[in-house]
Design an enzyme around this catalytic site. Structure first.
Site, PDB file in Angstrom:
ATOM      1  N   ARG A 197       3.981   6.101   1.866  1.00  0.00           N
ATOM      2  CA  ARG A 197       4.468   7.492   1.977  1.00  0.00           C
ATOM      3  C   ARG A 197       3.952   8.323   0.812  1.00  0.00           C
ATOM      4  O   ARG A 197       4.627   9.218   0.318  1.00  0.00           O
ATOM      5  CB  ARG A 197       5.994   7.528   2.036  1.00  0.00           C
ATOM      6  CG  ARG A 197       6.709   6.896   0.862  1.00  0.00           C
ATOM      7  CD  ARG A 197       8.203   7.127   0.969  1.00  0.00           C
ATOM      8  NE  ARG A 197       8.907   6.571  -0.178  1.00  0.00           N
ATOM      9  CZ  ARG A 197       9.992   7.091  -0.695  1.00  0.00           C
ATOM     10  NH1 ARG A 197      10.488   8.203  -0.219  1.00  0.00           N
ATOM     11  NH2 ARG A 197      10.598   6.510  -1.710  1.00  0.00           N
ATOM     12  N   ASP A 248       8.144   6.618   8.394  1.00  0.00           N
ATOM     13  CA  ASP A 248       7.731   7.988   8.702  1.00  0.00           C
ATOM     14  C   ASP A 248       6.875   8.607   7.603  1.00  0.00           C
ATOM     15  O   ASP A 248       6.347   9.713   7.769  1.00  0.00           O
ATOM     16  CB  ASP A 248       8.952   8.862   8.989  1.00  0.00           C
ATOM     17  CG  ASP A 248       9.921   8.951   7.812  1.00  0.00           C
ATOM     18  OD1 ASP A 248       9.570   8.517   6.698  1.00  0.00           O
ATOM     19  OD2 ASP A 248      11.045   9.460   8.016  1.00  0.00           O
ATOM     20  N   ARG A 273       3.519  13.705  -8.215  1.00  0.00           N
ATOM     21  CA  ARG A 273       3.732  12.787  -9.332  1.00  0.00           C
ATOM     22  C   ARG A 273       2.441  12.609 -10.123  1.00  0.00           C
ATOM     23  O   ARG A 273       1.365  12.475  -9.559  1.00  0.00           O
ATOM     24  CB  ARG A 273       4.215  11.429  -8.812  1.00  0.00           C
ATOM     25  CG  ARG A 273       4.415  10.404  -9.904  1.00  0.00           C
ATOM     26  CD  ARG A 273       5.230   9.223  -9.425  1.00  0.00           C
ATOM     27  NE  ARG A 273       4.545   8.407  -8.441  1.00  0.00           N
ATOM     28  CZ  ARG A 273       5.136   7.418  -7.758  1.00  0.00           C
ATOM     29  NH1 ARG A 273       6.428   7.164  -7.927  1.00  0.00           N
ATOM     30  NH2 ARG A 273       4.462   6.712  -6.881  1.00  0.00           N
ATOM     31  N   ASP A 304       4.786  -4.566  -7.369  1.00  0.00           N
ATOM     32  CA  ASP A 304       4.086  -3.350  -6.957  1.00  0.00           C
ATOM     33  C   ASP A 304       4.629  -2.121  -7.674  1.00  0.00           C
ATOM     34  O   ASP A 304       4.077  -1.027  -7.526  1.00  0.00           O
ATOM     35  CB  ASP A 304       4.155  -3.159  -5.438  1.00  0.00           C
ATOM     36  CG  ASP A 304       5.581  -3.124  -4.916  1.00  0.00           C
ATOM     37  OD1 ASP A 304       6.275  -4.134  -5.063  1.00  0.00           O
ATOM     38  OD2 ASP A 304       6.002  -2.087  -4.358  1.00  0.00           O
ATOM     39  N   ASN A 305       5.691  -2.284  -8.460  1.00  0.00           N
ATOM     40  CA  ASN A 305       6.251  -1.175  -9.236  1.00  0.00           C
ATOM     41  C   ASN A 305       6.048  -1.375 -10.731  1.00  0.00           C
ATOM     42  O   ASN A 305       6.775  -0.803 -11.539  1.00  0.00           O
ATOM     43  CB  ASN A 305       7.748  -1.025  -8.945  1.00  0.00           C
ATOM     44  CG  ASN A 305       8.021  -0.509  -7.550  1.00  0.00           C
ATOM     45  OD1 ASN A 305       7.205   0.220  -6.989  1.00  0.00           O
ATOM     46  ND2 ASN A 305       9.138  -0.894  -6.976  1.00  0.00           N
ATOM     47  N   GLY A 326       0.817  -1.203   0.000  1.00  0.00           N
ATOM     48  CA  GLY A 326       0.000   0.000   0.000  1.00  0.00           C
ATOM     49  C   GLY A 326       0.850   1.252   0.000  1.00  0.00           C
ATOM     50  O   GLY A 326       2.069   1.220   0.141  1.00  0.00           O
ATOM     51  N   LYS A 369       3.969  12.417  -3.085  1.00  0.00           N
ATOM     52  CA  LYS A 369       4.913  11.408  -2.602  1.00  0.00           C
ATOM     53  C   LYS A 369       5.794  12.038  -1.532  1.00  0.00           C
ATOM     54  O   LYS A 369       6.496  13.019  -1.801  1.00  0.00           O
ATOM     55  CB  LYS A 369       5.757  10.898  -3.775  1.00  0.00           C
ATOM     56  CG  LYS A 369       6.639   9.708  -3.437  1.00  0.00           C
ATOM     57  CD  LYS A 369       7.304   9.151  -4.690  1.00  0.00           C
ATOM     58  CE  LYS A 369       8.185   7.959  -4.348  1.00  0.00           C
ATOM     59  NZ  LYS A 369       8.857   7.421  -5.560  1.00  0.00           N
TER      60      LYS A 369
END
Length: 488
Positions: free
Chosen positions: A90, A122, A173, A249-250, A87, A110
């Protein structure tokens, strides 16, 4: 109507697809760069993006009218190991817009703070990865490669802690969508076939509407994604581009390049070249990228099996047949790329041996990939640019003689040949040492001038200017970048 003409569709999907999430505000946002041309294409006033409110929006301090920020859920294979829930850890999808041609695009922030998918992170991004993605994604767009884009970058005025305290930043993005192979893997793995079907229908309607009425929508989508990736990866190979994190996932189903974390362009060519610091086994080396793309497509096929056909044996047969079309489609696209780079109408007969021999020579001698191909354009009669920077070693003489003989027998006119070769062989790419120098200047001294200059130079990758020769020059030994890093 707000300053960004939002027209959101992903938020109309059920809540299982995402978590609604506001961005985390930052202390002191500041402008870095706004992509004015892209803003205008998206119907966004670039002057507003430059304003205090625009900067606050990109930083996450202001949510404009019409935005519906969310963090999307997905899964994925990371370096071959399956992670059942990833998911947006960030990033937040701020919303969607329709551009001047009616094409839909996501706008994602992003580095906008933690989400339920942050897994203890974080949710922030250091400045360096934001600058890297801005530089490389915009260069890829200029090179004609399907890619996500950079709309804007802002600083946060807050430190991000990695191995040391680094300045923070947020990137806006733009993508045709952020729907990944991993999105399908997530719903398949949890057995939510209703959501899987809905995701198939949404993806087809958004990216491949001509197949929305197919007898098996899932099979049609699989074939479309196979075709898109078979067209994309040869473009990477033809430029010496190494993605670095080809996890499922990319990989976007729309066929655009995404995630420019540890990516790099090859200087001295070696087919087994790896840059990513976390790719210790070389899984995503240059030579492996075509095969990994097919592996990822097989993962998509597996995820779609439950909705391809009720008869699982039949579903496997149909999905396998679709994935099996990838090698021939890839080779056809690769052949087209290489024909253009060598100045040929098409590859035929013994031309594959000619190409293989060239790459063997490049590998043996560690030849600069970009300058070698641009020099071929000059040797074919193109305007001089890199001759002062590069000449083929004497060992290439037999190959060059064979290539010249092949050109003499080809059907292209000299004018056609030079036009094709010029478009296929850039002189300027975002070389690793230049990207690293721009990041170091920004992080260490607060100097963004090298970043801006590199963005502007690589926006015109095929046009040579003698004053810009340093941007085409390979790194000196002490400038060589051996390792690149993810922003997390």
């Amino acid at each position: 109507m707000g300053p960004i003409p939002f027209d959101n569709s992903y938020t109309r999907l059920p809540g299982a697809f995402y978590t609604r999430q506001e961005p985390t505000q930052v202390h002191r946002p500041g402008a870095i760069r706004v992509n004015h041309a892209l803003a205008r294409q998206l119907g966004i006033d670039p002057d507003w993006l430059d304003s205090a409110e625009g900067i606050a929006t990109i930083a996450g301090n202001h949510v404009p009218e019409g935005a519906e920020p969310l963090a999307a859920v997905y899964a994925g294979h990371q370096f071959g190991s399956y992670n059942p829930q990833l998911g947006d850890g960030r990033a937040l999808l701020l919303g969607e817009v329709l551009d001047r041609n009616g094409q839909r695009f996501d706008i994602q922030l992003k580095g906008s703070g933690p989400t339920p998918y942050s897994r203890g992170g974080d949710g922030r991004s250091p400045l360096g990865p934001v600058l890297r993605e801005y530089i490389v994604s915009e260069a890829m767009a200029a090179l004609g490669v399907p890619t996500t884009r950079a709309l804007a970058a802002v600083s946060t005025g807050e430190p991000v802690i990695r191995d040391r305290a680094l300045p923070g930043a947020v990137l806006a993005r733009v993508a045709s969508s952020h729907i990944r192979i991993g999105t399908f893997q997530y719903f398949s793995a949890v057995g939510d076939h209703a959501s899987l079907r809905l995701l198939v229908e949404h993806s087809l309607a958004r990216h491949y509407p001509e197949f929305a009425g197919a007898e098996s929508p899932a099979l049609a989508l699989l074939q479309c994604v196979v075709d898109a990736q078979a067209a994309l990866v040869p473009r990477w190979q033809a430029l010496g581009f190494i993605h670095g994190v080809m996890n499922t996932d990319n990989m976007l189903v729309c066929g655009e390049t995404i995630d420019y974390g540890p990516c790099a362009f090859i200087d001295d060519f070696h087919a087994d070249k790896v840059f990513s610091s976390i790719d210790r086994g070389g899984r995503y080396a240059y030579r492996n990228q075509p095969g990994i793309a097919q592996w990822n497509l097989a993962c998509l096929a597996h995820a779609l099996l439950p909705v391809i056909d009720a008869d699982q044996d039949r579903a496997v047969e149909l999905a396998q047949a679709a994935v099996d079309t990838y090698p021939d489609k890839f080779l056809a696209a690769q052949s087209r790329c290489m024909a253009d780079k060598l100045g040929l109408d098409r590859l035929e007969g013994d031309d594959k041996a000619l190409v293989d021999a060239l790459f063997a020579n490049l590998d043996t001698h560690g030849t600069d990939f970009t300058l070698a191909f641009r020099r071929l354009y000059e040797l074919a009669g193109g305007e001089p640019a890199v001759g002062e920077l590069f000449e083929f070693p004497a060992a290439f003489a037999p190959w060059l003689a064979q290539w010249r003989a092949r050109l003499a027998a080809d059907s292209l006119t000299p004018e056609q040949r030079l036009a094709v070769m010029r478009r296929a062989n850039p002189v300027f790419i975002p070389r690793n040492h230049l990207v690293e120098a721009a990041i170091r200047a920004a992080e260490d001294r607060g100097d963004l001038q090298p970043f801006h200059a590199l963005v502007e130079r690589t926006a015109r990758p095929f046009d040579f200017d003698p004053d810009d020769r340093p941007y085409a020059t390979p790194p000196r030994p002490e400038q060589v970048v051996e390792r690149t890093f993810c922003g997390t």
